[in-house]
Design a protein around this motif. Structure first.
Motif, PDB file in Angstrom:
ATOM      1  N   ALA A 161       1.121  -0.974   0.359  1.00 19.78           N
ATOM      2  CA  ALA A 161       0.253   0.106   0.061  1.00 19.78           C
ATOM      3  C   ALA A 161       1.047   1.454  -0.508  1.00 19.78           C
ATOM      4  O   ALA A 161       2.416   1.609   0.514  1.00 19.78           O
ATOM      5  CB  ALA A 161      -1.218   0.052   1.262  1.00 19.78           C
ATOM      6  N   ILE A 162       0.109   2.422  -0.121  1.00 20.52           N
ATOM      7  CA  ILE A 162       0.585   3.544  -0.546  1.00 20.52           C
ATOM      8  C   ILE A 162      -0.059   4.191   0.563  1.00 20.52           C
ATOM      9  O   ILE A 162      -0.855   4.686   0.792  1.00 20.52           O
ATOM     10  CB  ILE A 162       0.994   4.231  -1.787  1.00 20.52           C
ATOM     11  N   LEU A 163       0.591   5.304   1.606  1.00 21.11           N
ATOM     12  CA  LEU A 163       0.459   5.849   2.477  1.00 21.11           C
ATOM     13  C   LEU A 163       0.649   6.932   2.572  1.00 21.11           C
ATOM     14  O   LEU A 163       1.376   7.239   1.986  1.00 21.11           O
ATOM     15  CB  LEU A 163       0.673   4.855   3.849  1.00 21.11           C
ATOM     16  N   PHE A 164      -0.596   7.814   3.320  1.00 20.63           N
ATOM     17  CA  PHE A 164       0.080   9.300   3.039  1.00 20.63           C
ATOM     18  C   PHE A 164      -0.791   9.991   4.140  1.00 20.63           C
ATOM     19  O   PHE A 164      -1.552   8.991   4.653  1.00 20.63           O
ATOM     20  CB  PHE A 164      -1.100  10.576   1.936  1.00 20.63           C
ATOM     21  N   SER A 165       0.121  11.342   4.370  1.00 22.96           N
ATOM     22  CA  SER A 165      -0.723  12.229   5.283  1.00 22.96           C
ATOM     23  C   SER A 165       0.126  12.993   5.200  1.00 22.96           C
ATOM     24  O   SER A 165       0.374  13.771   4.783  1.00 22.96           O
ATOM     25  CB  SER A 165      -0.307  11.657   7.056  1.00 22.96           C
ATOM     26  N   THR A 166      -0.536  14.328   6.594  1.00 19.14           N
ATOM     27  CA  THR A 166       0.209  15.784   5.707  1.00 19.14           C
ATOM     28  C   THR A 166       1.496  16.056   6.807  1.00 19.14           C
ATOM     29  O   THR A 166       2.187  16.590   5.821  1.00 19.14           O
ATOM     30  CB  THR A 166      -0.879  16.881   6.277  1.00 19.14           C
ATOM     31  N   PHE A 167       1.164  15.705   7.704  1.00 20.82           N
ATOM     32  CA  PHE A 167       2.425  16.006   8.628  1.00 20.82           C
ATOM     33  C   PHE A 167       3.369  14.933   9.269  1.00 20.82           C
ATOM     34  O   PHE A 167       2.559  14.021   9.951  1.00 20.82           O
ATOM     35  CB  PHE A 167       2.298  17.185   9.769  1.00 20.82           C
ATOM     36  N   PRO A 168       4.873  14.703   9.210  1.00 20.14           N
ATOM     37  CA  PRO A 168       5.405  13.676   9.946  1.00 20.14           C
ATOM     38  C   PRO A 168       5.211  13.411  10.839  1.00 20.14           C
ATOM     39  O   PRO A 168       5.658  12.616  11.821  1.00 20.14           O
ATOM     40  CB  PRO A 168       7.439  14.218   8.867  1.00 20.14           C
ATOM     41  N   GLU A 169       4.796  14.704  11.606  1.00 20.19           N
ATOM     42  CA  GLU A 169       4.378  14.240  13.450  1.00 20.19           C
ATOM     43  C   GLU A 169       3.184  13.869  13.175  1.00 20.19           C
ATOM     44  O   GLU A 169       2.810  13.534  14.463  1.00 20.19           O
ATOM     45  CB  GLU A 169       4.196  16.249  13.409  1.00 20.19           C
ATOM     46  N   VAL A 170       2.733  14.212  12.613  1.00 25.33           N
ATOM     47  CA  VAL A 170       0.473  13.393  13.070  1.00 25.33           C
ATOM     48  C   VAL A 170      -0.343  13.889  13.585  1.00 25.33           C
ATOM     49  O   VAL A 170      -0.973  14.301  13.549  1.00 25.33           O
ATOM     50  CB  VAL A 170       0.419  11.747  12.668  1.00 25.33           C
TER      51      VAL A 170
END
Length: 269
Positions: A161-170
């Motif tokens: 899978a390819i996972l996205f998030s806006t901030f590395p800090e989450v």
């Protein structure tokens, strides 16, 4: 326009009208020298620009004209009650940090919700002219290269899978640990896409989006678009996510269950 003509305009038609108005207000400010941003957060950086406020006001004005009985919730001007049992949820620029940096990953978020959550969502990227629509029988993207039906990917295992998030800090340290536990299991993790990540999930380009600390106006439009395209969006415990907080969006039920098994172990604190 008369009241009769107002009532004949469909909810989808109203959503397009709002998105068109927001585009017209926002684009003259994008990538312009001297664009000023104010900070809304004393303990960090949460920028707002004249484009954010002007776009939300333009959309509110149209809703007052075309849907006077509906409530409104917007990022910049808060909540206005209605008497219809329905609410329009607006984020005039989701990703203002990206907007002031000149990246085309921000977008306009428009949702229509009832007591059960969003029933219609629209993610619009004015600069690329891509518009992702989901709900009320629609799941499509329109843009300068034509239109296509939206459909999430199927048959992708968690380790592919390819996972996205806006901030590395989450989010908090606890939330970051939960996210990283999933990230270690996937093929690829990318950051910084704001609402565009949810649009890519609905379009079948990526498989997962995991975030924390969201508001209702950040997620209601993406929920409607992704669900209409065949995906699943919940909180990290598998419950409703339309009020914001911790969000897990997945391309299909099997992938959602695999990611949820890890995230659901994240403590509530």
């Amino acid at each position: 326009m008369t009241n009769a003509e107002n009532s004949e305009l469909s909810d989808l038609g109203v959503a397009h009208l709002l998105a068109d108005a927001a585009r017209a207000v926002i684009l003259p400010h994008f990538r312009q020298p001297g664009l000023m941003a104010q900070n809304k957060c004393a303990g960090g950086f949460d920028p707002v620009t004249i484009a954010d406020r002007a776009a939300e006001q333009a959309m509110r004005d149209l809703l007052t004209e075309h849907r006077p009985g509906d409530g409104i919730l917007g990022e910049e001007f808060g909540s206005m009650p209605g008497d219809s049992g329905r609410q329009w949820v607006l984020d005039p620029i989701d990703g203002t940090r990206g907007f002031i940096s000149g990246t085309p990953t921000w977008g306009v978020l428009i949702a229509l919700a009832d007591q059960n959550g969003p029933i219609l969502g629209l993610i619009d990227q004015p600069y690329t002219q891509e518009r992702f629509i989901g709900g009320l029988g629609h799941a499509e993207m329109t843009g300068p290269h034509g239109s296509m039906a939206l459909s999430t990917r199927d048959g992708v295992a968690l380790d592919r899978a390819i996972l996205f998030s806006t901030f590395p800090e989450v989010g908090s340290a606890v939330e970051r640990a939960g996210f990283q536990a999933v990230s270690r299991q996937v093929k690829l993790t990318r950051y910084g896409m704001d609402c565009y990540a949810y649009a890519l999930l609905a379009a079948g380009q990526i498989d997962l989006v995991i975030e924390a600390g969201l508001n209702a106006y950040d997620i209601q439009a993406p929920i409607a678009v992704i669900q209409a395209a065949g995906g699943v969006v919940t909180d990290w415990q598998g419950g409703p996510a339309h009020d914001g907080g911790r969000v897990l969006a997945a391309a299909n039920a099997e992938l959602h269950a695999a990611a949820l098994r890890t995230l659901s172990q994240t403590p509530e604190g």
